[in-house]
Design a protein around this motif. Structure first.
Motif, PDB file in Angstrom:
ATOM      1  N   GLU A   9      20.307 -41.350   6.216  1.00 14.05           N
ATOM      2  CA  GLU A   9      20.245 -41.706   7.828  1.00 14.05           C
ATOM      3  C   GLU A   9      19.205 -41.333   8.592  1.00 14.05           C
ATOM      4  O   GLU A   9      19.142 -41.734   9.603  1.00 14.05           O
ATOM      5  CB  GLU A   9      21.564 -41.134   8.481  1.00 14.05           C
ATOM      6  N   ILE A  12      12.773 -41.966   6.911  1.00 15.02           N
ATOM      7  CA  ILE A  12      12.212 -42.744   6.097  1.00 15.02           C
ATOM      8  C   ILE A  12      13.552 -42.893   5.146  1.00 15.02           C
ATOM      9  O   ILE A  12      13.694 -44.194   4.678  1.00 15.02           O
ATOM     10  CB  ILE A  12      11.464 -41.629   5.072  1.00 15.02           C
ATOM     11  N   GLY A  13      14.692 -42.270   5.038  1.00 11.04           N
ATOM     12  CA  GLY A  13      15.851 -42.681   4.266  1.00 11.04           C
ATOM     13  C   GLY A  13      16.642 -43.984   4.638  1.00 11.04           C
ATOM     14  O   GLY A  13      16.962 -44.698   3.893  1.00 11.04           O
ATOM     15  N   ASP A  59      27.315 -32.904   2.436  1.00 10.87           N
ATOM     16  CA  ASP A  59      26.152 -31.706   2.680  1.00 10.87           C
ATOM     17  C   ASP A  59      25.407 -31.369   1.369  1.00 10.87           C
ATOM     18  O   ASP A  59      26.343 -30.852   0.272  1.00 10.87           O
ATOM     19  CB  ASP A  59      26.653 -30.519   3.266  1.00 10.87           C
ATOM     20  N   LEU A  82      15.328 -30.406   5.825  1.00 10.67           N
ATOM     21  CA  LEU A  82      14.851 -29.889   7.146  1.00 10.67           C
ATOM     22  C   LEU A  82      13.571 -29.977   7.147  1.00 10.67           C
ATOM     23  O   LEU A  82      12.801 -29.610   6.176  1.00 10.67           O
ATOM     24  CB  LEU A  82      15.251 -28.301   7.398  1.00 10.67           C
ATOM     25  N   ILE A  83      12.868 -30.841   8.041  1.00  8.76           N
ATOM     26  CA  ILE A  83      11.411 -31.086   7.869  1.00  8.76           C
ATOM     27  C   ILE A  83      10.452 -30.599   9.191  1.00  8.76           C
ATOM     28  O   ILE A  83       9.134 -30.724   8.962  1.00  8.76           O
ATOM     29  CB  ILE A  83      11.213 -32.668   7.829  1.00  8.76           C
ATOM     30  N   THR A  98      18.685 -25.645   2.677  1.00  5.53           N
ATOM     31  CA  THR A  98      18.976 -27.112   2.520  1.00  5.53           C
ATOM     32  C   THR A  98      17.796 -27.489   1.488  1.00  5.53           C
ATOM     33  O   THR A  98      18.004 -28.296   0.670  1.00  5.53           O
ATOM     34  CB  THR A  98      18.426 -27.731   3.994  1.00  5.53           C
ATOM     35  N   THR A 121      11.917 -35.994  -3.196  1.00  2.00           N
ATOM     36  CA  THR A 121      11.012 -36.396  -2.154  1.00  2.00           C
ATOM     37  C   THR A 121      10.254 -34.891  -1.905  1.00  2.00           C
ATOM     38  O   THR A 121      10.761 -34.017  -1.526  1.00  2.00           O
ATOM     39  CB  THR A 121      11.451 -36.803  -0.901  1.00  2.00           C
ATOM     40  N   THR A 123       6.175 -33.552  -0.140  1.00  2.00           N
ATOM     41  CA  THR A 123       5.431 -33.650   1.077  1.00  2.00           C
ATOM     42  C   THR A 123       4.134 -33.398   0.755  1.00  2.00           C
ATOM     43  O   THR A 123       3.778 -32.345   0.371  1.00  2.00           O
ATOM     44  CB  THR A 123       6.050 -33.016   2.371  1.00  2.00           C
ATOM     45  N   LYS A 151       9.435 -26.507   0.022  1.00  2.00           N
ATOM     46  CA  LYS A 151       9.205 -27.800  -0.754  1.00  2.00           C
ATOM     47  C   LYS A 151       8.385 -27.680  -2.003  1.00  2.00           C
ATOM     48  O   LYS A 151       8.622 -28.341  -2.931  1.00  2.00           O
ATOM     49  CB  LYS A 151       8.511 -28.910   0.055  1.00  2.00           C
TER      50      LYS A 151
HETATM   51  N1  LIG Z   1       8.056 -38.067   7.911  1.00  2.00           N
HETATM   52  C1  LIG Z   1       6.981 -37.569   7.026  1.00  2.00           C
HETATM   53  O1  LIG Z   1       6.006 -37.759   7.600  1.00  2.00           O
HETATM   54  C2  LIG Z   1       7.218 -36.887   5.788  1.00  2.00           C
HETATM   55  C3  LIG Z   1       6.216 -36.938   5.136  1.00  2.00           C
HETATM   56  C4  LIG Z   1       6.218 -36.321   3.701  1.00  2.00           C
HETATM   57  C5  LIG Z   1       7.446 -36.143   3.038  1.00  2.00           C
HETATM   58  N2  LIG Z   1       8.551 -36.236   3.985  1.00  2.00           N
HETATM   59  C6  LIG Z   1       9.899 -36.064   3.441  1.00  2.00           C
HETATM   60  O2  LIG Z   1      10.720 -37.051   3.307  1.00  2.00           O
HETATM   61  C7  LIG Z   1      11.976 -36.751   3.350  1.00  2.00           C
HETATM   62  C8  LIG Z   1      12.799 -37.363   4.644  1.00  2.00           C
HETATM   63  O3  LIG Z   1      12.008 -37.158   5.958  1.00  2.00           O
HETATM   64  P1  LIG Z   1      12.236 -37.837   7.233  1.00  2.00           P
HETATM   65  O4  LIG Z   1      10.918 -37.808   7.894  1.00  2.00           O
HETATM   66  O5  LIG Z   1      12.922 -39.085   7.141  1.00  2.00           O
HETATM   67  O6  LIG Z   1      13.026 -36.755   8.135  1.00  2.00           O
HETATM   68  P2  LIG Z   1      14.233 -37.011   8.733  1.00  2.00           P
HETATM   69  O7  LIG Z   1      14.614 -35.447   9.417  1.00  2.00           O
HETATM   70  O8  LIG Z   1      14.498 -38.114   9.648  1.00  2.00           O
HETATM   71  O9  LIG Z   1      15.449 -36.960   7.585  1.00  2.00           O
HETATM   72  C9  LIG Z   1      15.961 -35.940   6.844  1.00  2.00           C
HETATM   73  C10 LIG Z   1      17.397 -36.202   6.473  1.00  2.00           C
HETATM   74  O10 LIG Z   1      17.910 -35.299   5.875  1.00  2.00           O
HETATM   75  C11 LIG Z   1      19.343 -35.192   6.268  1.00  2.00           C
HETATM   76  N3  LIG Z   1      19.752 -33.614   6.138  1.00  2.00           N
HETATM   77  C12 LIG Z   1      19.374 -32.710   6.246  1.00  2.00           C
HETATM   78  N4  LIG Z   1      19.982 -31.478   6.048  1.00  2.00           N
HETATM   79  C13 LIG Z   1      21.195 -32.004   5.293  1.00  2.00           C
HETATM   80  C14 LIG Z   1      22.091 -31.528   4.308  1.00  2.00           C
HETATM   81  N5  LIG Z   1      22.335 -29.948   4.369  1.00  2.00           N
HETATM   82  N6  LIG Z   1      22.890 -32.396   3.641  1.00  2.00           N
HETATM   83  C15 LIG Z   1      22.621 -33.560   3.590  1.00  2.00           C
HETATM   84  N7  LIG Z   1      21.643 -34.297   4.377  1.00  2.00           N
HETATM   85  C16 LIG Z   1      20.832 -33.496   5.133  1.00  2.00           C
HETATM   86  C17 LIG Z   1      19.178 -35.285   7.843  1.00  2.00           C
HETATM   87  O11 LIG Z   1      20.473 -35.420   8.221  1.00  2.00           O
HETATM   88  C18 LIG Z   1      18.080 -36.437   7.919  1.00  2.00           C
HETATM   89  O12 LIG Z   1      18.994 -37.699   7.610  1.00  2.00           O
HETATM   90  C19 LIG Z   1      12.050 -35.225   3.569  1.00  2.00           C
HETATM   91  O13 LIG Z   1      12.519 -34.689   2.038  1.00  2.00           O
HETATM   92  C20 LIG Z   1      10.625 -34.918   3.978  1.00  2.00           C
HETATM   93  O14 LIG Z   1      10.341 -33.428   3.474  1.00  2.00           O
HETATM   94  C21 LIG Z   1       8.610 -37.053   5.114  1.00  2.00           C
END
Ligand SMILES: NC(=O)c1ccc[n+]([C@@H]2O[C@H](COP(=O)([O-])OP(=O)(O)OC[C@H]3O[C@@H](n4cnc5c(N)ncnc54)[C@H](O)[C@@H]3O)[C@@H](O)[C@H]2O)c1
Length: 330
Positions: A9, A12-13, A59, A82-83, A98, A121, A123, A151
């Motif tokens: 949700e 990126i997801g 979760d 958590l990002i 997490t 995934t 980073t 990570k």
């Molecule tokens: N956005 C970026 O620029 C970027 C770059 C490199 C890597 N990433 C990686 O991509 C992935 C997605 O990042 P994003 O940017 O979409 O972030 P985001 O915060 O939008 O998405 C993270 C998702 O993880 C879920 N989540 C968190 N804790 C959880 C738990 N305990 N159980 C189930 N779900 C849980 C959140 O509800 C959320 O939907 C992450 O693994 C992040 O490290 C992101």
């Protein structure tokens, strides 16, 4: 093909799930249980694309839950995390719970449930400030924040499952991704929402760091490509543009190319501690081209300008913008 997605949700997801269901894959999307039973950004999907989508709430920190729900899948994409880097300074243990334990639960459940393709995934933050550019997958890993450390630990645990148990794991390592639906903790949505709300003086932090920005549609496509790619087990693959721009360059692009007018208020509270700041990220995407047959559609400065314009058009739409009225950067 039945696919399980965690973090479905999120930013990126949700783009990944949207691409997968459009390609007619059957997707089970795990959403972090929440009191509103909100489906996050998956609520943006058109009804016709929801036919192949099943939503479940849970979760990744709960092993028994993950084990029970991941039976009978062909592939699993693990994006839950958590990002926020600044938040990882305040609450490091929650990042271990997490990002590390959550990944352990996914790997162990995938092993027991015999899932044939597991995509973890990572980073680009794991690299820290570039020692050389373009950063390839052999670049050393430097834990400059608890987020990055969590990570790195999760990536290494995943590789250990490949080496020890032959678990078919691949690590996808996106560099900074941007586009519609991203939260305002990141620089591009922070600037675009401030502009769209009519601010003429934008709050910004350090202007020096540079990033290799990838448009989220390209990132989602790279994840999709892993489904057909062969011989990628045990591999780490960067997803990036091989092109970096600094925050200052970004502001100049907004002014010159998008014709936006603003001044700046530099806020020291937005600076990361010096040793924790990652000053340069510029990746090599040669391996992704070779192993995934992927290359960014939005590439170089021209591609970046096109993507940032599409992103701006999305944020400034009133229906989208109002979703950000209560958000704050952490
Ligand atoms: N956005 C970026 O620029 C970027 C770059 C490199 C890597 N990433 C990686 O991509 C992935 C997605 O990042 P994003 O940017 O979409 O972030 P985001 O915060 O939008 O998405 C993270 C998702 O993880 C879920 N989540 C968190 N804790 C959880 C738990 N305990 N159980 C189930 N779900 C849980 C959140 O509800 C959320 O939907 C992450 O693994 C992040 O490290 C992101």
């Amino acid at each position: 093909m039945k696919i399980f997605v965690t973090g479905s949700e999120g930013f990126i997801g949700s783009h990944l799930v949207e691409s997968l269901v459009k390609k007619k894959y059957k997707v089970t999307a795990l959403i972090l249980y929440n009191f509103k039973t909100s489906s996050g950004w998956l609520s943006e999907l058109e009804k016709k694309n929801k036919k192949n989508l099943k939503i479940i709430y849970g979760d990744v920190r709960d092993f028994n839950y993950v084990l029970k729900e991941t039976k009978n899948f062909d592939a699993l994409f693990h994006l839950a995390a958590l990002i926020s880097i600044p938040h990882s300074y305040n609450s490091p243990k929650s990042y271990l719970d997490t990002n590390l334990i959550g990944t352990y639960n996914v790997l162990e459940a995938a092993k027991i449930n015999k899932i044939k393709k597991i995509i973890i995934t990572s980073t680009s933050e794991v690299y820290g400030t570039a020692k050389y550019i373009p950063i390839d997958e052999k670049h050393e890993l430097q834990p400059q924040s608890p987020y990055s450390a969590s990570k790195i630990a999760a990536d290494n645990l995943s590789l250990s499952y490949f080496n020890t148990f032959n678990l078919p794991v691949t690590i996808i390592r996106p560099f900074n991704t941007f586009g519609p639906r991203q939260s305002t903790r990141a620089i591009i949505p922070s600037l675009l929402t401030q502009i769209s709300f009519g601010k003429s003086k934008l709050n910004v932090g350090n202007l020096k760091p540079s990033r290799d920005f990838t448009y989220v549609k390209d990132t989602a496509e790279a994840f999709c490509k892993t489904l057909k790619a062969k011989n990628i087990e045990g591999e780490v693959i960067n997803i990036c543009n091989n092109f970096d721009i600094s925050v200052l360059d970004l502001l100049n692009i907004l002014k010159k190319e998008l014709k936006l007018d603003f001044s700046l208020k530099i806020q020291k509270k937005r600076f990361r501690p010096d040793k924790s700041e990652v000053f340069r990220l510029h990746g090599s995407n040669e391996k992704a081209k070779r192993l995934l047959n992927w290359k960014p559609h939005y590439f170089g400065k021209k591609g970046f300008v096109k993507a940032i314009n599409e992103t701006y058009q999305w944020y400034k739409k009133l229906d989208n913008l109002k979703l950000f009225k209560d958000t704050y950067s952490i």
